[in-house]
Design a protein around this motif. Sequence first.
Motif, mmCIF file in Angstrom:
data_model
loop_
_atom_site.group_PDB
_atom_site.id
_atom_site.type_symbol
_atom_site.label_atom_id
_atom_site.label_comp_id
_atom_site.label_asym_id
_atom_site.label_seq_id
_atom_site.Cartn_x
_atom_site.Cartn_y
_atom_site.Cartn_z
ATOM 1 N N ALA A 7 0.743 -1.123 -0.044
ATOM 2 C CA ALA A 7 0.077 -0.072 -0.012
ATOM 3 C C ALA A 7 1.011 1.254 0.245
ATOM 4 C CB ALA A 7 -0.770 0.165 1.185
ATOM 5 N N GLN A 8 1.971 1.081 0.771
ATOM 6 C CA GLN A 8 2.811 2.260 0.862
ATOM 7 C C GLN A 8 3.622 2.469 -0.356
ATOM 8 O OE1 GLN A 8 6.259 1.357 3.186
ATOM 9 N NE2 GLN A 8 7.126 3.550 2.870
ATOM 10 N N ASN A 9 4.099 1.435 -1.225
ATOM 11 C CA ASN A 9 4.534 1.556 -2.619
ATOM 12 C C ASN A 9 3.485 2.161 -3.372
ATOM 13 O OD1 ASN A 9 6.987 0.608 -1.370
ATOM 14 N ND2 ASN A 9 6.431 -1.636 -2.268
ATOM 15 N N HIS A 10 2.424 1.486 -3.577
ATOM 16 C CA HIS A 10 1.277 2.157 -4.256
ATOM 17 C C HIS A 10 0.980 3.386 -4.103
ATOM 18 C CE1 HIS A 10 -2.562 0.988 -6.476
ATOM 19 N NE2 HIS A 10 -3.008 1.934 -5.775
ATOM 20 N N LEU A 11 0.967 3.976 -2.767
ATOM 21 C CA LEU A 11 0.719 5.399 -2.591
ATOM 22 C C LEU A 11 1.861 6.452 -3.177
ATOM 23 C CD1 LEU A 11 -0.979 5.382 0.881
ATOM 24 C CD2 LEU A 11 -2.024 6.319 -1.120
ATOM 25 N N MET A 12 2.966 5.694 -2.696
ATOM 26 C CA MET A 12 4.213 6.587 -2.922
ATOM 27 C C MET A 12 4.766 6.654 -4.563
ATOM 28 S SD MET A 12 5.485 8.347 -0.578
ATOM 29 C CE MET A 12 6.900 8.725 -1.176
ATOM 30 N N ASP A 13 4.437 5.571 -5.174
ATOM 31 C CA ASP A 13 4.804 5.397 -6.471
ATOM 32 C C ASP A 13 4.227 6.666 -7.435
ATOM 33 O OD1 ASP A 13 6.339 3.178 -6.338
ATOM 34 O OD2 ASP A 13 5.020 1.998 -7.177
ATOM 35 N N ARG A 14 2.711 6.545 -7.145
ATOM 36 C CA ARG A 14 1.897 7.632 -7.768
ATOM 37 C C ARG A 14 2.310 9.231 -7.391
ATOM 38 N NH1 ARG A 14 -2.463 7.282 -11.253
ATOM 39 N NH2 ARG A 14 -3.836 8.948 -11.171
ATOM 40 N N ALA A 15 2.581 9.438 -6.103
ATOM 41 C CA ALA A 15 2.854 10.530 -5.556
ATOM 42 C C ALA A 15 4.489 10.917 -6.243
ATOM 43 C CB ALA A 15 3.015 10.530 -4.012
ATOM 44 N N ALA A 16 5.368 9.912 -6.432
ATOM 45 C CA ALA A 16 6.458 10.194 -6.747
ATOM 46 C C ALA A 16 6.440 10.519 -8.241
ATOM 47 C CB ALA A 16 7.531 9.026 -6.480
ATOM 48 N N ALA A 17 5.613 9.941 -8.800
ATOM 49 C CA ALA A 17 5.368 10.195 -10.111
ATOM 50 C C ALA A 17 4.909 11.322 -10.727
ATOM 51 C CB ALA A 17 4.647 9.129 -10.942
ATOM 52 N N THR A 18 4.407 12.262 -9.623
ATOM 53 C CA THR A 18 3.934 13.516 -9.766
ATOM 54 C C THR A 18 4.871 14.709 -9.234
ATOM 55 O OG1 THR A 18 1.607 12.323 -9.755
ATOM 56 C CG2 THR A 18 1.518 14.988 -9.609
ATOM 57 N N PRO A 19 5.653 15.353 -9.946
ATOM 58 C CA PRO A 19 6.558 16.373 -9.350
ATOM 59 C C PRO A 19 5.985 17.275 -8.269
ATOM 60 C CG PRO A 19 6.926 15.865 -11.295
ATOM 61 C CD PRO A 19 5.679 15.447 -11.385
ATOM 62 N N LEU A 20 5.042 17.972 -9.080
ATOM 63 C CA LEU A 20 4.326 19.066 -8.198
ATOM 64 C C LEU A 20 2.759 19.168 -8.422
ATOM 65 C CD1 LEU A 20 6.988 21.909 -8.515
ATOM 66 C CD2 LEU A 20 6.531 20.722 -6.738
ATOM 67 N N LEU A 21 2.238 19.649 -7.507
ATOM 68 C CA LEU A 21 0.581 19.819 -7.718
ATOM 69 C C LEU A 21 0.324 21.200 -7.133
ATOM 70 C CD1 LEU A 21 -1.646 17.930 -8.689
ATOM 71 C CD2 LEU A 21 -1.929 17.323 -6.090
ATOM 72 N N LEU A 22 -0.392 21.961 -8.175
ATOM 73 C CA LEU A 22 -0.782 23.199 -7.875
ATOM 74 C C LEU A 22 -2.493 23.154 -7.670
ATOM 75 C CD1 LEU A 22 -0.139 26.435 -7.731
ATOM 76 C CD2 LEU A 22 -0.888 26.490 -9.938
ATOM 77 N N GLY A 23 -2.737 23.954 -6.545
ATOM 78 C CA GLY A 23 -4.153 23.839 -6.141
ATOM 79 C C GLY A 23 -4.639 24.946 -5.329
ATOM 80 N N PRO A 24 -5.833 25.023 -4.737
ATOM 81 C CA PRO A 24 -6.181 26.030 -3.587
ATOM 82 C C PRO A 24 -5.505 26.011 -2.332
ATOM 83 C CG PRO A 24 -7.948 24.253 -3.914
ATOM 84 C CD PRO A 24 -6.829 23.819 -4.973
ATOM 85 N N ARG A 25 -5.246 26.939 -1.876
ATOM 86 C CA ARG A 25 -4.627 26.932 -0.453
ATOM 87 C C ARG A 25 -5.558 26.336 0.568
ATOM 88 N NH1 ARG A 25 -0.182 28.534 1.917
ATOM 89 N NH2 ARG A 25 0.906 29.196 0.023
ATOM 90 N N GLY A 26 -5.055 25.713 1.475
ATOM 91 C CA GLY A 26 -5.815 24.878 2.373
ATOM 92 C C GLY A 26 -5.233 23.591 2.823
ATOM 93 N N SER A 27 -5.891 22.496 2.822
ATOM 94 C CA SER A 27 -5.053 21.208 3.234
ATOM 95 C C SER A 27 -4.605 20.522 2.025
ATOM 96 C CB SER A 27 -6.382 20.110 3.580
ATOM 97 O OG SER A 27 -5.891 18.913 3.665
ATOM 98 N N ALA A 28 -3.368 20.411 2.429
ATOM 99 C CA ALA A 28 -2.181 19.991 1.140
ATOM 100 C C ALA A 28 -2.809 18.464 0.965
ATOM 101 C CB ALA A 28 -0.967 19.992 1.401
ATOM 102 N N LEU A 29 -3.083 17.598 1.988
ATOM 103 C CA LEU A 29 -3.457 16.278 1.889
ATOM 104 C C LEU A 29 -4.694 16.134 1.223
ATOM 105 C CD1 LEU A 29 -2.806 13.517 2.623
ATOM 106 C CD2 LEU A 29 -4.140 13.603 4.992
ATOM 107 N N ASP A 30 -5.670 16.994 1.818
ATOM 108 C CA ASP A 30 -6.962 16.840 0.656
ATOM 109 C C ASP A 30 -6.712 17.261 -0.766
ATOM 110 O OD1 ASP A 30 -8.423 16.521 2.880
ATOM 111 O OD2 ASP A 30 -9.349 18.142 2.989
#
Lengths: 227, 391
Positions: free
Chosen positions: B42-65
Amino acid sequence: MDALVNIQGLHFTYPGTPFKLHIEQIQLATHQHTACIGPSGSGKSTLLRLMAGILTPQSGTVEVLGNSIHTMSDARRRAFRLKNIGMVFQDFALIDYLNVQDNILLPYRISPALQLDDTVRNRSKDLAHSTGLGKYLNRFPAQLSQGERQRLAICRALLPQPRLILADEPTGNLDPENKSTIVQLLKGQAAENEATLIMVTHDHDLLKGFDHSIDFSKFFARDTAYA
Amino acid sequence: MHSLYLAWCYIHYHRLKSGMIVLALCILLYLPLGLNQLVQQAQNHLMDRAAATPLLLGPRGSALDLVIDALYFQHREQHPIPYSTLNTLQTRNPGKHIPVYSRFNAQGHTIIGTHLEYFDFRKLQMQQGHSLSQLGECILGATVAKDLGLSVGETLTSSPENVFDLAGAYPLKMHIAGILAPTGTPDDDAVFVDLKTAWILTGLLHGHDALDENTDKDLLLKQSDSTLTANAKLEQFMEITDENRSGFHFHGDQGEFPITAVIYAPENQKAHDLALGHYQSHETLQLVAPHQIIENLLSTLFRIRDFISAGYMLVALATGLLLTLIIALSLRLRESEMRTMMEVGCARNTLIRLLTAELATLLLASLLLAGVLLALTNHFAPQLLNLLWSR
């Protein structure tokens, strides 16, 4: 006389009990059948266990086939017993999770002194057939009648072709017809293997076919040698 | 060998009791290892996708959301950002810029409005059909197609947000242009549409019958010499066809249209650092590195797992003691059998060897069973995790 069993000055007690067995001398000849009779608690079974090396006397000697078995190491005594003495226990001493075939072969599976090979396997089957257990080889003790269990215990005792057969009340739990069958079986097998049979019994009717008897009630009245 | 044979005889004769001991030992061995394996995957599953996305721009607020919504398509209530944000980012920061809009769903599967670059960026392969080419088309993730039993050429209707809101977003019947090959990622569970199709779902981009002097007055909000303005009673097209496609239009500034986030893959480290610097103190936007967010999340979860592991160790200890007690009681029950064995001529050492062989056989059987379960867990973990993610 060619003595198979020679007991001299034997003293035995169970620690913490009033039981005392004292025998000055007993000599039992080869190829002869002896019956031990007497009241309960008079020491018949104890004597058999002393001869088998299961119990050790406090003093005196027990010689079987010229060997003083109580001076042997445990391992040697056990090996000597398995090779030369066949013991039929009063309560059969069968292992409930082993089938008839494996119960007969048990001494060969628990002792390196006995080598299990095809000859032994075939002999075990022959023994089972000759005692009427041939068709029950895969049955477990719980699936057998009392008489069949007794025959199974005899088969196990006879398989190593012992020179001495010790039977501790082998007919105690049997009906008259089975009693006679078992005694005949023991005598027949002993004769076939040129073995000496010593049998403990309460039943005076069974004494007829024996060469000698040891009356433990007299025996207790005064220490004596017999036979 | 005789010890093993006799041990096997005992185990076979008492197969129910032995089976229960094997099962208990197997569970004792399997649970921590199996759970650890699942957590690792599960860790690999989550991390692989996150690692394959260098940066993410979105509204200010919860970064996790933001990360959970835009990367794992688990919808979180957050303010959209204007589409002009993408243009600004493109102008100032070179690299790949991919918008993601994830407000709607179709039968429980998130609809992702994006650009065609998304498929290349995620290395998604088409299993059937073709890529998006027209307004109103959609591409299904492998799990969606399987769950809904849909194939190319059929249609999928988006779920309305509120059936009682007549002025709200209407459902749209989308034509299935293609189905993606399974990837074992959240993409399998998503429905992909072009960003403009997603805006049709909001009603910002729409199509309806032409307004002219013959239009029913009840459908008009206001009328002047040169313009006719319709009210909400005017029926909008719920399916885009070859006949009505050209009639779709929008009012207002496209730059104000909503998106959830922008995936940004900087051209180089400098662009990466500059972008982070620029958005560090932005009032309404945040630029985050998803792998850092997921790492933080996992480190929190692992602390919880450590507590659970400690609890498990106590349970394992208690179970181990219980098993020892059962074995000790079993030995006591077998005292007469052991005495018989010794009377028959069995040495004490042989007896110990026999009992050891029994225990070793039971332990080996438990190990083998636990090993098989671990292998199965390893083999089916991706499917199992996908099942968990889609809940």
